[in-house]
Design an enzyme around this catalytic site. Sequence first.
Site, mmCIF file in Angstrom:
data_model
loop_
_atom_site.group_PDB
_atom_site.id
_atom_site.type_symbol
_atom_site.label_atom_id
_atom_site.label_comp_id
_atom_site.label_asym_id
_atom_site.label_seq_id
_atom_site.Cartn_x
_atom_site.Cartn_y
_atom_site.Cartn_z
ATOM 1 N N TYR A 263 -12.141 -11.878 0.897
ATOM 2 C CA TYR A 263 -11.729 -11.075 -0.553
ATOM 3 C C TYR A 263 -9.957 -12.245 -0.447
ATOM 4 C CZ TYR A 263 -8.772 -7.836 -2.158
ATOM 5 O OH TYR A 263 -7.183 -6.733 -2.619
ATOM 6 N N LYS B 32 -11.642 1.641 -0.065
ATOM 7 C CA LYS B 32 -13.053 1.080 -1.197
ATOM 8 C C LYS B 32 -14.157 2.949 -0.387
ATOM 9 C CE LYS B 32 -11.317 -2.445 -2.124
ATOM 10 N NZ LYS B 32 -11.594 -3.290 -1.638
HETATM 11 C C1 LIG Z 1 -9.903 -4.166 -1.033
HETATM 12 C C2 LIG Z 1 -10.513 -4.878 0.030
HETATM 13 C C3 LIG Z 1 -9.498 -5.230 1.173
HETATM 14 C C4 LIG Z 1 -8.059 -4.948 1.124
HETATM 15 O O1 LIG Z 1 -8.006 -3.594 0.914
HETATM 16 P P1 LIG Z 1 -6.729 -2.457 -0.189
HETATM 17 O O2 LIG Z 1 -6.462 -1.354 0.750
HETATM 18 O O3 LIG Z 1 -6.933 -3.198 -1.220
HETATM 19 O O4 LIG Z 1 -5.453 -3.207 0.899
HETATM 20 C C5 LIG Z 1 -9.615 -6.565 2.357
HETATM 21 N N1 LIG Z 1 -11.377 -6.668 2.600
HETATM 22 C C6 LIG Z 1 -11.298 -6.295 1.856
HETATM 23 C C7 LIG Z 1 -13.507 -6.492 2.280
HETATM 24 C C8 LIG Z 1 -11.922 -6.031 0.910
HETATM 25 O O5 LIG Z 1 -12.841 -5.473 -0.273
#
Ligand SMILES: *Cc1c(COP(=O)(O)O)cnc(C)c1O
Length: 412
Positions: A127, A224
Amino acid sequence: MTSAEDQLEAEATSTPSRNDVGLAFATRAIHHGYDLAGFSNSVQTPVFLTSTYGFESVAANEAAAALGGRLYAREYNPTTEILEKRLANLEGAEAGLVLASGMAAFGTLILSLLSQGDELIVHKTLYSNTLAMVEQGLPQFGIKVVAVDLSNPSNLNGAITDRTRLVFFETPINPLSRILDIAGIAEHAHSRGVKVAVDSTFASPALQRPLELGADIVIHSLTKYINGHGDALGGVILGDAKTLHLLRETGLRYLTGAALSPLSAFLILRGLKTLTLRMARHSASGLAVAQALEAHPAVAWVSYPFLGSHPDHEIARRQMSQGSGMLALGLQTGFEGARRMMDRLKLIIRAVSLGDADSLIYHPASLTRSRKSIRTDAHLPDGVGDDLMRLSVGLEDAADLIADLEQALDGI
Ligand SMILES: *Cc1c(COP(=O)(O)O)cnc(C)c1O
């Protein structure tokens, strides 16, 4: 003991009165870790918006400190604690620590477990912000990061040294949706006494549980799928009780201090109640959209782990129950075609982030190009071409999503 001490003692050892051993995942996602009798019989979890806690006496205050910092909201909050217990249970972990974001979870993990001179092994594709942290952030602290192609787990053999403290990777990988073999990587790392941490954000515990496959630590961006509604940021680290205690006592307390807001904890607990249902829908629609895209003449390639054409299809079927709503694609017309197609979409929203009810699409190459004006060394992660679009298939009717994509692709 004073009554305050009695109360603290009870809190420290309290377990839910409704014994949920043997209950299925969907049931535990709704109930685990919350005993409504302890909270005025409120069916929904209360939100404790307080930064500090008062005590009847100095002795009670001391006793709370001895219980692991039940003094102040950076380290302790009842709403947050329910979320930690529930996520740990769903992932099959002994303990959990929730943090302000997914990046806060990664930062807290690395800054707590590694010191100057230590080495971290990561998979070569990550990421984008995790990549920035391992390439630019960690070397500032004297932590050496070694990027390895973990699609062949035996590549670990030549990379592990006596300074290696951790192997870290994502699966499915953001944004490629390639799959890494959790059990195979854990076996190679463990044979050299090294722990393995997996970012399982793209799957959620409803579809994949890395600890059951041999990993030691799991992290998620709660922003997410787990929250799932695009209205809160959060992160979590899950694993054994000893490591999690260390992460709370050093990482959260003073290294990063990145506490999750109790209101966000409440929203994430609410989102979690429908995780099982949502993931089933995301996965069914993800597959249908991937199949429709693969059949379209304007599409050059589609990467979705549960398509037969996916290079890691076999591993995906072994370690995930379904494919989630994440896919990547490229067009015959490449970079320019991607920009044109995205601008023609009427329903699917052009936005970063993923895992929401709303379908979201983004084009990493365009954003990397604009980031270069801020950081000249900004670049796409290894393996990500400038034609790649990442699509997060939401909870709308799949036929509507397919129709939107087809009208945007026709004659492109
Ligand atoms: C979005 C994401 C992150 C970071 O998370 P945040 O809540 O945006 O700080 C880390 N790893 C993956 C695979 C992601 O999709």
